[in-house]
Each structure stands twice: as structure tokens, then as C-alpha cells.
Design a protein around this motif. Structure first.
Motif, PDB file in Angstrom:
ATOM      1  N   THR A   1      -2.748   2.857   8.717  1.00  0.00           N
ATOM      2  CA  THR A   1      -3.127   1.644   7.998  1.00  0.00           C
ATOM      3  C   THR A   1      -4.585   1.768   7.566  1.00  0.00           C
ATOM      4  N   PRO A   2      -5.051   0.906   6.657  1.00  0.00           N
ATOM      5  CA  PRO A   2      -6.468   0.935   6.267  1.00  0.00           C
ATOM      6  C   PRO A   2      -7.430   0.655   7.422  1.00  0.00           C
ATOM      7  N   TRP A   3      -6.905   0.167   8.550  1.00  0.00           N
ATOM      8  CA  TRP A   3      -7.776  -0.152   9.684  1.00  0.00           C
ATOM      9  C   TRP A   3      -7.928   1.022  10.646  1.00  0.00           C
ATOM     10  N   ARG A   4      -7.328   2.140  10.305  1.00  0.00           N
ATOM     11  CA  ARG A   4      -7.375   3.288  11.208  1.00  0.00           C
ATOM     12  C   ARG A   4      -8.818   3.761  11.438  1.00  0.00           C
ATOM     13  N   MET A   5      -9.591   3.803  10.373  1.00  0.00           N
ATOM     14  CA  MET A   5     -10.968   4.271  10.488  1.00  0.00           C
ATOM     15  C   MET A   5     -11.795   3.339  11.376  1.00  0.00           C
ATOM     16  N   VAL A   6     -11.718   2.021  11.135  1.00  0.00           N
ATOM     17  CA  VAL A   6     -12.544   1.098  11.907  1.00  0.00           C
ATOM     18  C   VAL A   6     -12.073   0.998  13.354  1.00  0.00           C
ATOM     19  N   CYS A   7     -10.764   1.164  13.585  1.00  0.00           N
ATOM     20  CA  CYS A   7     -10.280   1.143  14.963  1.00  0.00           C
ATOM     21  C   CYS A   7     -10.773   2.370  15.724  1.00  0.00           C
ATOM     22  N   GLY A   8     -10.739   3.524  15.079  1.00  0.00           N
ATOM     23  CA  GLY A   8     -11.254   4.729  15.721  1.00  0.00           C
ATOM     24  C   GLY A   8     -12.745   4.624  15.998  1.00  0.00           C
ATOM     25  N   LEU A   9     -13.489   4.114  15.005  1.00  0.00           N
ATOM     26  CA  LEU A   9     -14.923   3.926  15.209  1.00  0.00           C
ATOM     27  C   LEU A   9     -15.194   2.901  16.306  1.00  0.00           C
ATOM     28  N   GLY A  10     -14.443   1.815  16.299  1.00  0.00           N
ATOM     29  CA  GLY A  10     -14.666   0.768  17.293  1.00  0.00           C
ATOM     30  C   GLY A  10     -14.411   1.249  18.706  1.00  0.00           C
ATOM     31  N   LEU A  11     -13.307   1.966  18.918  1.00  0.00           N
ATOM     32  CA  LEU A  11     -12.993   2.479  20.247  1.00  0.00           C
ATOM     33  C   LEU A  11     -14.033   3.493  20.704  1.00  0.00           C
ATOM     34  N   GLY A  12     -14.346   4.452  19.841  1.00  0.00           N
ATOM     35  CA  GLY A  12     -15.308   5.488  20.218  1.00  0.00           C
ATOM     36  C   GLY A  12     -16.697   4.937  20.475  1.00  0.00           C
ATOM     37  N   LEU A  13     -17.162   4.036  19.613  1.00  0.00           N
ATOM     38  CA  LEU A  13     -18.506   3.495  19.768  1.00  0.00           C
ATOM     39  C   LEU A  13     -18.614   2.557  20.969  1.00  0.00           C
ATOM     40  N   THR A  14     -17.545   1.829  21.268  1.00  0.00           N
ATOM     41  CA  THR A  14     -17.575   0.960  22.449  1.00  0.00           C
ATOM     42  C   THR A  14     -17.736   1.785  23.716  1.00  0.00           C
ATOM     43  N   LEU A  15     -16.966   2.867  23.831  1.00  0.00           N
ATOM     44  CA  LEU A  15     -17.102   3.744  24.993  1.00  0.00           C
ATOM     45  C   LEU A  15     -18.486   4.386  25.027  1.00  0.00           C
ATOM     46  N   TRP A  16     -19.009   4.756  23.863  1.00  0.00           N
ATOM     47  CA  TRP A  16     -20.326   5.386  23.790  1.00  0.00           C
ATOM     48  C   TRP A  16     -21.429   4.418  24.221  1.00  0.00           C
TER      49      TRP A  16
ATOM     50  N   ARG B   1      -8.178  -8.129   1.498  1.00  0.00           N
ATOM     51  CA  ARG B   1      -7.691  -6.950   0.787  1.00  0.00           C
ATOM     52  C   ARG B   1      -6.764  -6.093   1.638  1.00  0.00           C
ATOM     53  N   TYR B   2      -7.109  -5.918   2.925  1.00  0.00           N
ATOM     54  CA  TYR B   2      -6.397  -4.919   3.723  1.00  0.00           C
ATOM     55  C   TYR B   2      -5.469  -5.495   4.789  1.00  0.00           C
ATOM     56  N   ALA B   3      -5.620  -6.762   5.174  1.00  0.00           N
ATOM     57  CA  ALA B   3      -4.692  -7.347   6.146  1.00  0.00           C
ATOM     58  C   ALA B   3      -3.362  -7.645   5.465  1.00  0.00           C
ATOM     59  N   ARG B   4      -2.297  -7.797   6.260  1.00  0.00           N
ATOM     60  CA  ARG B   4      -0.948  -7.941   5.699  1.00  0.00           C
ATOM     61  C   ARG B   4      -0.407  -9.359   5.769  1.00  0.00           C
ATOM     62  N   THR B   5      -0.979 -10.197   6.629  1.00  0.00           N
ATOM     63  CA  THR B   5      -0.432 -11.542   6.786  1.00  0.00           C
ATOM     64  C   THR B   5      -1.534 -12.583   6.670  1.00  0.00           C
ATOM     65  N   ASP B   6      -1.145 -13.767   6.243  1.00  0.00           N
ATOM     66  CA  ASP B   6      -2.093 -14.875   6.170  1.00  0.00           C
ATOM     67  C   ASP B   6      -2.627 -15.229   7.556  1.00  0.00           C
TER      68      ASP B   6
ATOM     69  N   GLY C   1       0.824  -1.193   0.000  1.00  0.00           N
ATOM     70  CA  GLY C   1       0.000   0.000   0.000  1.00  0.00           C
ATOM     71  C   GLY C   1       0.849   1.229   0.000  1.00  0.00           C
ATOM     72  N   ALA C   2       0.220   2.355  -0.202  1.00  0.00           N
ATOM     73  CA  ALA C   2       0.921   3.614  -0.268  1.00  0.00           C
ATOM     74  C   ALA C   2       1.339   4.041   1.113  1.00  0.00           C
ATOM     75  N   GLY C   3       2.525   4.590   1.216  1.00  0.00           N
ATOM     76  CA  GLY C   3       3.034   5.098   2.473  1.00  0.00           C
ATOM     77  C   GLY C   3       2.610   6.524   2.706  1.00  0.00           C
ATOM     78  N   PRO C   4       3.151   7.158   3.751  1.00  0.00           N
ATOM     79  CA  PRO C   4       2.792   8.523   4.068  1.00  0.00           C
ATOM     80  C   PRO C   4       3.117   9.494   2.947  1.00  0.00           C
ATOM     81  N   ALA C   5       4.194   9.199   2.204  1.00  0.00           N
ATOM     82  CA  ALA C   5       4.560  10.112   1.121  1.00  0.00           C
ATOM     83  C   ALA C   5       3.489  10.150   0.056  1.00  0.00           C
ATOM     84  N   ALA C   6       2.960   8.974  -0.306  1.00  0.00           N
ATOM     85  CA  ALA C   6       1.913   8.944  -1.318  1.00  0.00           C
ATOM     86  C   ALA C   6       0.670   9.648  -0.833  1.00  0.00           C
ATOM     87  N   ALA C   7       0.368   9.476   0.452  1.00  0.00           N
ATOM     88  CA  ALA C   7      -0.811  10.144   0.980  1.00  0.00           C
ATOM     89  C   ALA C   7      -0.633  11.649   0.963  1.00  0.00           C
TER      90      ALA C   7
END
Length: 716
Positions: free
Chosen positions: A375-390, A182-187, A28-34
């Protein structure tokens, strides 16, 4: 499994991975590409992609087969008050065209505590949108296949659960496999998460029951998949925005706290393409929301669902002498725990998210890695943490609902977050999955999670196994205190309050109706000696009359038959003892629970105490031993304190009921006490004799003991 799932390329061959931080494999693209504004590429699929697809096929296929088998072989189609409440709405909508469930709850086995009394009618407490959709499916099923919810309950429920639970769940597993491919890095992380989703969560046992939590979790997955394609692949397709909006809004319709999820997802996608977020996401989201409020308005006459009015008179009522369960809830519904104790049990206690499904311990470092690294999981991790506390905060704030979702195998009101928790495992597994210690520990956690999910496979509406262990150890106690009554040695409830009073009990016999008439003979001597006349007779047959001399004080105290009887000769004594004990041998009547019994004597039900006695007896001339049981509904409002008698003969080995005879009061000289017209106060324990039976005496559990998720129901 096909190479592409909804546009996701799950293949990738054995391409080398681009180096990433932290020593993990990936691409995937690194910080430079972003920083240059380029669309980040999907991580390169590492390892043998065809083999992975075959593994996904095996995992999802076997899980689907087991889920289908569980639905088809479920021991009971209407498993709890919760799902019965929804099925009542489905039946009423299809058969009567109304949300009123007055008619169906009168059918034995269909009544539910999850109902409200509104505008002189009963309604389900559940939001009406989902039952309305299922009612549409039932309407089609009935007119095409001829299946009927009353005549073919098991088959009809199974088919509808396959359509509305099983098929969407299988699609959800395929979509989740596409995301991790698609988004995980290891088998290791890919296969682990797919296996955990298929076998290691409480979504699996809840497939066999009509509930909103399974559907909400499925809808959340369908909302997250296109959102990730939009955010990380820059695939701003119209259909992705439409699917994400519709699925997110339907998640909200099934779980009200998910409103924050819908808003957050809209804001995230608006940053990607505000024009399509407003033009496509919002209109698509309005479809299920409009359905939710339209069905709520039709059902309630307001925009508010019944659930939002908990604690109001529609929940707390007395109908025909029977108080609503919610006037004095019992068991785990008593909501007596403190904030911190409740929080502890929700997280690491008997209903704990982490204690029952310990794989989610990995989501804690997963959140840290996923949010910290781009990583591509940044969005779901943020949503998961925030929604769990909520969500935890939302339910901890509702102190009147400190019941962990009722009598259920897990913290069911948090189940809709399970897909987000599963996705949060990926960053941790990608980061440390190359370590053998991580693989062994995560494998052990997965085994424990699968165990928790497998225990309630035949009925998810039961306490978690961890709660059962804690109760056995004496660490927690959710039993209702209730009233505690002294045991009795005779089945009569007491002596009539007036001279000459009588009561007649009637029931069906093998060939004709059977009658038992009890009459108190006028007058009593100075020593308290009274007389009672019993008449057993059948239609068109000669009656059998017997007169007993009794001590009034001993009868009221429930003393032994010998203490109650007074005879000048011993010839009548055996007959009198046999009549008063009611069974083939001496027994103790254990007064167990409060029941509400409806009889022909009046419209309102009588408040009774159910007493049960059992003995094992072998005839003197030989033959098999049988278990004889008598259930008695004791009530002080009628002469002799008995409203109903039920005699059963049971095979003690198999538990099979060989015969049964029930007599119910149909005529009475007078009713002593008026019907309670208002709220029934909570029952308080009173000191009395111990409940345990004497040593060596055979007993059976009460036949009409209430299920653990609901109170005693009136016997029809």
C-alpha cells in the motif's frame, strides 16, 4: 478547504473503488502494474468528497481556534526552565547581539537551570539555530510593532508562538489531511486520523511553549508529503525533492536522532531518481545543516553543541557560591531507574507512548498491515517502526538522561515521530474499520488520547496525569531525598558563636527604611543564660530597644519561646514571646528546602534553609481573620543564624497577599564559615522529626517553593 492542497487532489466524488485484497475499499495500481513499471495510481476517493472536505475544515478550523485561544490566554508566558533558556538566547541576540545570557538571567523570572558556564559566561544549553531564527522574528516584531520581551512579555511571546508554532501546525494538519484523503481507502480512517492529529496528541498542548519537538514533527510531515508523491505517484518534480530535503534536514537540526530519518529518506528517494536526489535533495538539505553548524560554531567556538557535553565542567560548576543544578539534580532528573523499568514507563507506564496516547496501539497492527501489503503507507510504516526502535534505543543507551525528558506531560523526545505514528493508523483502520468492534474500540482509544492531551492544555511542563496517579498510589516516588531538618518554634536560627556578635537586617518600609539590629551581650553565666538586645528603628526616627535573657541551649535547639526566655518578672514575658515567635500566635517553623541567598554581605551566595510558619488570627476586638506568614532564611554562617525575614499578611479566603515586609542582612560583625569553592556533595537524608505540621495548625506552601522542573533559585 480547497479542493487541492499543494497539488493533492482531495476530491474524487462517488467513484466506485477498485477491489483490493483483504476486503477493504480502495484503488490504485496492484502488484501487476508495479511489476510492469507503471506509476501506481492514487487510491480512488470513496464516498462524498465535498462532505469530507467540509468535515476536515470543521476539525482543523476548530482545533486551530482552540490552539490560538490557548496561546493568547496562556497563564504564564515563560512556563519552564526549558523554554526560558531559549527565550534568554532570543533576548540576548536581539538586544545585545550575543549568545551570552549573563544579563537577562539576572532579571527576576528569567533565570533557568538549562544553562552552562563556558568561558566565564552563561549560555543556553539548547542548540542555537532555532532561537536564532526566532530572534530574527523578534527583531522584526520589535521594530514594526514596538513589542518588547521584557516590557510586553506575554504579548510578544504569544505573537511569536503564533508565527513559529501555530501557523506551521495548522499547515501540517492540512497537509496530513491531504495525505489521508489521497492515500487512505475509507472515510472512517481519513476522518479518524485527521481528528486524532488535531486533538489527540501532545503536539497540541505544546503549541503554547517555545520548544523544538513541535517544529520537528511539523518538518517531518513536510518531508514525508513530497516523498510519498515521488515514490507512489512518480511525481519526480524538482520542488518535491527540494522540499523533502530541506524539511528532513531541518527535522534533524531540531532532533539529533532524526539523522537516521534524513539518511533513510535520501536513500528512498535516490532509488526513485538518483540524479535529482543528489542535485536537489542534498543541496536543499545542506541549507539548514549549514545554519545549524554555523550558529553552533559562533555560539560555542566548536562544532559540538553544549548538549553533547552533558556531565562536563560546563554543566557542573559553582558560581558565586551557587552550585549548578546539574551537580545534584533532583526529582525525576535523578536518573536512578533501571533499564527495564525505564523502558516500561516509556512505552506503557506513566510516560508511556501507548498508555498516554492509546490510539497508537492501533499503529502496531497498522505497521504489520502496512509493511506486509503493498500500500502507499508501506514506506511510512517501515520508517515509523524503524525510527521508533532507534529512538527508544538511543535514549535508553544514554543512562545519564533517564528522566523522560524532565518534568513534562509526555515523552517529549519522541514527539517528532507522532506524524509517522498517525499515518501508521491508516492501514489498520482501512483493513478492519468496517467492523463495529473496531470502530467502537478505536473511538474509545481516541477519547482517552484526547483526555491526555487536554489535561496539560495550560502548561505542558507538568507531570503526566498517569504519573500523578501513580505517585498518589505510592507506586512511584520521584521526590528528592534531600536533607530533612527538625522543626523550630522560634525564628532565630541559633546563638552567635562568639560573644558580642551582631547582625543588622534592613528592608524598605511604607515610608522609610526599617532596620533590625540583634546584638549578643558579652558573657554568659554558669547556667548558660545569655542576653540579646534588639533594636527596631526607622530612618530619622527614634529606635525601640528591648533586652531579653535567653537560655543559649534552648535557642540553639529551636525550643518554644517560653523555654528560651528567663525573666525575674512576668511583665516582660509577653513581649519576649511575641518577639521570638514572630507571629500573632504560637506557630511552628517548618524547615523545608535548601536555598541559596545573595546578600550585600559578600559576592557569593549563602547556603540557607528556608523555614515557614503561618497562623490564622482574628483581632481580640473583632474584625476579619487574616493569615500571617513568616519566611525565614536560616544560615549558620552569621550571628543568630538568620539572613532574611519576610512577613506577609494574606487573605485566607482568596489567597491574596495584602502586605509584605522583607528584611535582609546588610551588616554583620563576622562571617563564621568560608565559602565552599568546589563541588557540593549530594544531600543525604538524616533522621529527624516528621515534616507534617501539628493538627489544627494552619499552614501555607512556601512562597518560593521551586517549580517541579527546576531547583530552588536564589532570592534576589
Amino acid at each position: 478547504m480547497p479542493g487541492n492542497v499543494s497539488g493533492v487532489a482531495v476530491g474524487g466524488g462517488n467513484r466506485p473503488a477498485a477491489p483490493t485484497t483483504g476486503g477493504t475499499q480502495g484503488g490504485g495500481a496492484g502488484p501487476a502494474a508495479a511489476a510492469k513499471g507503471q506509476a501506481p495510481k492514487a487510491p480512488a476517493a470513496v464516498g462524498n468528497a465535498p462532505l469530507r472536505r467540509f468535515v476536515y475544515f470543521l476539525i482543523i478550523g476548530t482545533a486551530a481556534a482552540m490552539g490560538l485561544s490557548a496561546i493568547l490566554t496562556m497563564p504564564e508566558p515563560l512556563q519552564s526552565a526549558n523554554d526560558r533558556s531559549r527565550w534568554c538566547t532570543v533576548w540576548s541576540l536581539t538586544e545585545r547581539g550575543t549568545y551570552i545570557i549573563d544579563e537577562i538571567i539576572k532579571v527576576p523570572g528569567w533565570d533557568s537551570i538549562d544553562k552552562v558556564r563556558y568561558r566565564e559566561h552563561f549560555y543556553s544549553t539548547k542548540p542555537p539555530l532555532y532561537p536564532t531564527i526566532v530572534a530574527g522574528g523578534y527583531w522584526v516584531l520589535k521594530r514594526t510593532a514596538g513589542l518588547d520581551l521584557l516590557r510586553n512579555t506575554h504579548t510578544t511571546v504569544a505573537v511569536l508562538m503564533i508565527v513559529f508554532n501555530w501557523l506551521p501546525w495548522v499547515a501540517c494538519l492540512i497537509l496530513l489531511a491531504a495525505l489521508v484523503e489521497r492515500y487512505a481507502r475509507t472515510d472512517w480512517s481519513r476522518i479518524f486520523v485527521v481528528f486524532a492529529a488535531a486533538y489527540g496528541t501532545f503536539l497540541t498542548p505544546f503549541l503554547i511553549t517555545f520548544n523544538n519537538h513541535t517544529l520537528a514533527a511539523i518538518c517531518l510531515t513536510f518531508a514525508i508529503y513530497p516523498a510519498m508523491r515521488i515514490v507512489y505517484d512518480k511525481q519526480t518534480r524538482w520542488d518535491y525533492f527540494a522540499l523533502s530535503g530541506f524539511a528532513a534536514a531541518y527535522t534533524v537540526c531540531n532532533e539529533i536522532p532524526a539523522a537516521l530519518f534524513g539518511v533513510a529518506l535520501f536513500l528512498i528517494l535516490m532509488r526513485q531518481n538518483s540524479f535529482r536526489a543528489w542535485l536537489v535533495f542534498v543541496p536543499a538539505a545542506l541549507i539548514p545543516i549549514a545554519g545549524y553548524f554555523a550558529t553552533t560554531w559562533i555560539c560555542t567556538g566548536t562544532w559540538k553543541p553544549f548538549q553533547s557535553q552533558y556531565g562536563t565542567p560546563i554543566y557542573r560548576y559553582v558560581y558565586e557560591g551557587i552550585p549548578s543544578y546539574w551537580m545534584n539534580p533532583g526529582g525525576i532528573d535523578q536518573s536512578h531507574e533501571t533499564f527495564w523499568v525505564y523502558l516500561m514507563h516509556c512505552v506503557v507506564g506513566h510516560h508511556g507512548i501507548l498508555s498516554l496516547s492509546p490510539i497508537f496501539l492501533l499503529m502496531l497492527p497498522g505497521w504489520w498491515v502496512g509493511i506486509r501489503e503493498k500500500t502507499p503507507w508501506r514506506m511510512v510504516c517501515g520508517l515509523g517502526l524503524g525510527l521508533t526502535l532507534w529512538v527508544l534505543g538511543f535514549y535508553l543507551w544514554r543512562t545519564e538522561n533517564y528522566n523522560y525528558g524532565g518534568n513534562t506531560s509526555g515523552l517529549r523526545w519522541a514527539f517528532w515521530l507522532i506524524p509517522l505514528w498517525l499515518m501508521a493508523l491508516v492501514p489498520a483502520l482501512d483493513h478492519w474499520g468496517h467492523l463495529w468492534s473496531m470502530r467502537v474500540s478505536s473511538g474509545v482509544l481516541l477519547i482517552l488520547a484526547v483526555f491526555s492531551a487536554a489535561v496539560p492544555h495550560d502548561n505542558p511542563w507538568q507531570p503526566p496525569w498517569l504519573q500523578k496517579l501513580m505517585e498518589q498510589a505510592g507506586w512511584v516516588n520521584y521526590k528528592s531525598p534531600g536533607e530533612v531538618f527538625a522543626d523550630r518554634k522560634i525564628w532565630l536560627g541559633g546563638w552567635p558563636k562568639t560573644n558580642g556578635a551582631w547582625i543588622e537586617l534592613t528592608g524598605p518600609g511604607p515610608r522609610s527604611a526599617v532596620y533590625l539590629r540583634l546584638e549578643s551581650m558579652p558573657g554568659a553565666d554558669e547556667n548558660g543564660e545569655v542576653m540579646v538586645r534588639m533594636r527596631w528603628f526607622k530612618e530619622n526616627e527614634k529606635s525601640l530597644t528591648q533586652t531579653l535573657h535567653l537560655w543559649e541551649e534552648a535557642v540553639n535547639a529551636g525550643a518554644s519561646p517560653e523555654e528560651c526566655l528567663k525573666f525575674e518578672t512576668d511583665e516582660q514575658l509577653p513581649q519576649g514571646i511575641e518577639f521570638l515567635q514572630g507571629l500573632m500566635a504560637p506557630a511552628t517553623y517548618h524547615v523545608r528546602a535548601i536555598k541559596y541567598l545573595k546578600t550585600p554581605l559578600r559576592t557569593d551566595a549563602f547556603r540557607c534553609r528556608q523555614a515557614v510558619a503561618t497562623v490564622d488570627h482574628r483581632p481580640v476586638d473583632g474584625g476579619p481573620k487574616y493569615r500571617y506568614r513568616r519566611d525565614v532564611w536560616l544560615c549558620d554562617d552569621v550571628p543568630f543564624g538568620v539572613l532574611q525575614i519576610e512577613d506577609s499578611v494574606i487573605d485566607p479566603v482568596s489567597g491574596t497577599i495584602l502586605s509584605k515586609q522583607r528584611l535582609t542582612a546588610t551588616k554583620v560583625s563576622e562571617i563564621y564559615e568560608p565559602v565552599a569553592a568546589t563541588e557540593v556533595p549530594p544531600l543525604q537524608p538524616t533522621p529527624t522529626a516528621p515534616e507534617s505540621p501539628p493538627t489544627g495548625e494552619a499552614t501555607l506552601p512556601a512562597k518560593d517553593e521551586p517549580k517541579k522542573d527546576e531547583p530552588a533559585k536564589p532570592t534576589k
